[in-house]
Enzyme design. Structure first.
Site, PDB file in Angstrom:
ATOM      1  N   ASP A 178       0.833  -1.193   0.000  1.00 43.68           N
ATOM      2  CA  ASP A 178       0.000   0.000   0.000  1.00 43.68           C
ATOM      3  C   ASP A 178       0.873   1.251   0.000  1.00 43.68           C
ATOM      4  O   ASP A 178       2.003   1.218  -0.477  1.00 43.68           O
ATOM      5  CB  ASP A 178      -0.931  -0.034   1.226  1.00 43.68           C
ATOM      6  CG  ASP A 178      -2.283   0.590   0.945  1.00 43.68           C
ATOM      7  OD1 ASP A 178      -2.335   1.816   0.740  1.00 43.68           O
ATOM      8  OD2 ASP A 178      -3.287  -0.142   0.931  1.00 43.68           O
ATOM      9  N   ASP A 187      -1.938   1.711  18.057  1.00 40.52           N
ATOM     10  CA  ASP A 187      -2.737   0.517  17.797  1.00 40.52           C
ATOM     11  C   ASP A 187      -2.074  -0.420  16.798  1.00 40.52           C
ATOM     12  O   ASP A 187      -2.562  -1.519  16.570  1.00 40.52           O
ATOM     13  CB  ASP A 187      -4.125   0.907  17.280  1.00 40.52           C
ATOM     14  CG  ASP A 187      -5.250   0.515  18.237  1.00 40.52           C
ATOM     15  OD1 ASP A 187      -5.001  -0.358  19.094  1.00 40.52           O
ATOM     16  OD2 ASP A 187      -6.353   1.061  18.129  1.00 40.52           O
ATOM     17  N   HIS A 218      -3.704   6.047   3.522  1.00 38.13           N
ATOM     18  CA  HIS A 218      -4.456   4.863   3.098  1.00 38.13           C
ATOM     19  C   HIS A 218      -3.939   3.575   3.721  1.00 38.13           C
ATOM     20  O   HIS A 218      -4.689   2.770   4.274  1.00 38.13           O
ATOM     21  CB  HIS A 218      -4.387   4.807   1.575  1.00 38.13           C
ATOM     22  CG  HIS A 218      -5.253   3.805   0.906  1.00 38.13           C
ATOM     23  ND1 HIS A 218      -4.841   2.531   0.636  1.00 38.13           N
ATOM     24  CD2 HIS A 218      -6.508   3.911   0.410  1.00 38.13           C
ATOM     25  CE1 HIS A 218      -5.809   1.880  -0.007  1.00 38.13           C
ATOM     26  NE2 HIS A 218      -6.835   2.704  -0.152  1.00 38.13           N
ATOM     27  N   ASN A 231      -5.944  -3.797  22.612  1.00 41.58           N
ATOM     28  CA  ASN A 231      -5.209  -3.252  23.752  1.00 41.58           C
ATOM     29  C   ASN A 231      -6.016  -2.254  24.569  1.00 41.58           C
ATOM     30  O   ASN A 231      -5.471  -1.528  25.393  1.00 41.58           O
ATOM     31  CB  ASN A 231      -3.913  -2.594  23.259  1.00 41.58           C
ATOM     32  CG  ASN A 231      -4.183  -1.507  22.227  1.00 41.58           C
ATOM     33  OD1 ASN A 231      -5.331  -1.191  21.929  1.00 41.58           O
ATOM     34  ND2 ASN A 231      -3.122  -0.956  21.671  1.00 41.58           N
ATOM     35  N   VAL A 235      -9.284   1.163  18.254  1.00 45.34           N
ATOM     36  CA  VAL A 235     -10.041   0.176  17.496  1.00 45.34           C
ATOM     37  C   VAL A 235      -9.382  -1.196  17.632  1.00 45.34           C
ATOM     38  O   VAL A 235      -8.265  -1.313  18.135  1.00 45.34           O
ATOM     39  CB  VAL A 235     -10.129   0.573  16.008  1.00 45.34           C
ATOM     40  CG1 VAL A 235     -10.860   1.901  15.831  1.00 45.34           C
ATOM     41  CG2 VAL A 235      -8.743   0.639  15.366  1.00 45.34           C
ATOM     42  N   SER A 414     -11.214  -0.548  -0.948  1.00 42.29           N
ATOM     43  CA  SER A 414      -9.967  -0.575  -0.181  1.00 42.29           C
ATOM     44  C   SER A 414     -10.191  -0.962   1.262  1.00 42.29           C
ATOM     45  O   SER A 414      -9.312  -1.534   1.911  1.00 42.29           O
ATOM     46  CB  SER A 414      -9.313   0.820  -0.186  1.00 42.29           C
ATOM     47  OG  SER A 414      -8.609   1.064  -1.357  1.00 42.29           O
TER      48      SER A 414
END
Length: 602
Positions: A178, A187, A218, A231, A235, A414
């Protein structure tokens, strides 16, 4: 409808950081002519480290020169003899990446004995940065106050239920091909694999630390959807226990993904043991590559060989279908290519392919909105789409990580593709013996059948149609093999961190209530321990009556990181209700860690 954006990225909505309002937008196009194995010898060789390989000059163009796999030395000599330089070569697949300022270079090389294809990969010049690539900056990080919650996309594919079975194994490596990944993000850092990360911008591996970082936003968003850590912050990804490797194939300034970059990425994936790669882009500058054009024929063949090489090494490629609401089974026109100079309108047929998503062996993913609906922008096509997943639509976006420790929404195929890549990673965690063919077959068989809506563009059956392929991906079926999941109220988790110091024993409790009778003979104990040397650890389960059930005493020489596993314990002699404990003993010095989370499934 959200139009397909100009660059090869398959994102179709603006970003909203830290929960700000999401506004749908068409991203701006780039400026019109802006350049935008193992222990044996590596498959990618020659001038393949970052740094000068000749001198850049205005008018430099890039070409793929393709010959029989094996020794490419004769063809490389011909490249030099015909006014070119060898920028990289991949002997295992017979692909040479050449640069030349000569407008006659391709024609001359097509007459060389042993050369099968020659094609320009760009309609604009190779930028000078290719000869001395600048490192992306490391973004300043903003700690978050956001706490994890069940997001609609994760509940829609039952990822939240799958985590009761497994959160994924740290032995499974997923490559994000990517724009790069912010490895410092709170995260992503816990699951980031720097040792196998790289930049393949311009077509050869740049292994300098940080070369893999995001030159857009992206790739970081995609990485979070796959494997954001469980954690308590921000998210959770579909497979929060697997490892993420960044393979930056986008070039800075334009975020375009040229064929030589994609080839380098797939070769890297094969040689570095990636079980799955995610590919949320098309190979620029052509949305569709047509085999009757000699340049595009070379692109098709070069990328096809690289994908086949990666698959032969055990890597499954998952790719986004695209955001033009285009019927990939009935191609007629392309008005957006080439996107690195001046697009033209051209007639095309089904022989022209969107790569890598339409290559053999690649899992093609369409996007769904919230619920069993096709996302308005998603490409489709009978016998082209393999499977569907949430990609967001309108105000219901996919919320994930962004560079600098932030978060935001994006919509696009994506965003759908990494959900499927994450599910494939969970499958590989549950059964490491699965081959790419096995993973493809199980993704299909364990998807949830989704019928066509009242839309004449959708053809096929409920079991397999042009909008959703085999159906919506299902993380729970993926990790249970379609067997009956744990009944509600029989899953208990403690996500609180407990530090594990040197030469110390610690415990983390779970109090089980609401269950009568004995514990099962196949009690599932899910363990997520972060530790820099697991050979120091002895892990046990302690029943409410104090009985100790050994889970694992790791070999002293096991230098691997972390313990992310699900153990099965015969606890039928125990009463289910009461306080159970995970006991972790560190028996050495120098390396420490923590119990990150653990769970019980009765």
């Amino acid at each position: 409808m959200l139009p397909h954006i100009s660059a090869g990225l398959r994102r179709s909505a603006a970003v909203a950081a830290l929960g700000a309002a999401v506004a749908l937008a068409v991203p701006a196009a780039p400026a019109a002519a802006t350049p935008r194995t193992p222990a044996a010898a590596p498959a990618t060789t020659a001038a393949n480290a970052a740094g000068p390989a000749g001198t850049w000059a205005a008018g430099t163009r890039a070409y793929l020169v393709i010959t029989a796999p094996g020794d490419t030395s004769a063809v490389r000599a011909a490249v030099t003899g015909n006014g070119g330089t060898v920028f990289a070569h991949h002997d295992a697949i017979g692909v040479v990446v050449a640069h030349s300022t000569s407008t006659a270079f391709a024609a001359r090389m097509r007459g060389v004995a042993g050369v099968q294809h020659v094609g320009a990969t760009r309609t604009s010049d190779v930028p000078a940065d290719a000869y001395a690539p600048a490192l992306p900056t490391a973004p300043a990080q903003s700690p978050t106050t956001l706490t994890e919650s069940n997001r609609w996309d994760m509940t829609q594919i039952k990822a939240d239920q799958a985590w009761a079975v497994t959160t994924g194994s740290a032995a499974v490596k997923v490559g994000v091909l990517d724009t790069g990944v912010d490895d410092l993000h709170q995260d992503i850092a816990p699951n980031f694999n720097a040792a196998d990360s790289v930049s393949c911008a311009y077509g050869r591996p740049d292994t300098r630390p940080g070369a893999w970082r995001d030159v857009d936003t992206h790739g970081t968003h995609v990485a979070g959807t796959i494997a954001a850590a469980k954690n308590g912050k921000g998210v959770v990804g579909v497979a929060p226990g697997v490892r993420i490797s960044s393979v930056r194939i986008a070039e800075p300034g334009t975020a375009l993904f040229y064929a030589e970059n994609t080839i380098c990425g797939f070769m890297w994936a094969g040689d570095h043991g990636f079980k799955v790669t995610n590919n949320s882009y098309y190979t620029d500058p052509w949305m569709f590559n047509c085999p009757d054009d000699p340049d595009q024929a070379a692109i098709i063949e070069g990328v096809r060989r690289a994908q086949a090489y990666a698959e032969g090494k055990g890597s499954l490629q998952v790719a986004a279908a695209g955001n033009s609401s285009y019927d990939l089974a009935n191609k007629t026109t392309d008005t957006s290519s080439p996107n690195d100079s001046t697009p033209v309108s051209r007639r095309i047929t089904n022989a022209c392919v969107d790569i890598p998503t339409e290559l053999p062996g690649v899992v093609t993913v369409s996007a769904m909105g919230r619920g069993n609906v096709k996302a308005s922008y998603s490409n489709f096509g009978r016998d082209v789409i393999d499977i569907a997943a949430p990609g967001g639509d309108g105000s219901s976006g996919i919320y994930s990580t962004l560079p600098g420790g932030t978060y935001g929404n994006m919509n696009g195929t994506s965003m759908a593709s990494p959900h499927v890549a994450g599910v494939a990673a969970l499958m590989a965690s549950a059964d490491p013996s699965l081959t790419p063919a096995d993973l493809r077959a199980r993704l299909a068989s364990q998807a949830t059948d989704t019928a066509c809506p009242a839309d004449s563009r959708c053809t096929g059956t409920t079991a397999n149609n042009g909008f959703f392929g085999e159906g919506q991906t299902d993380a729970l079926k993926a990790v249970t093999g379609g067997t009956t999941p744990p009944a509600p109220g029989r899953y208990f988790e403690n996500p609180a961190d407990v530090a594990v110091a040197d030469n110390a024993t610690v415990e983390s409790p779970i109090t089980v209530t609401g269950l009568d009778g004995s514990a099962p003979a196949a009690l599932k104990v899910g363990v997520d321990i972060k530790h820099t040397y697991r050979g120091d650890l002895v892990v046990s389960l302690v029943a409410p009556d104090g009985t100790v059930y050994p889970l694992e005493d790791f070999a002293n020489g096991d230098s691997g990181d972390d313990v992310v596993k699900t153990y099965t314990v015969d606890a039928s002699a125990e009463t289910a209700a009461g306080t159970w404990k995970l006991r972790v003993r560190d028996v050495a010095t120098r390396d420490t860690g923590r119990i990150d989370a653990w769970n019980l499934t009765f």
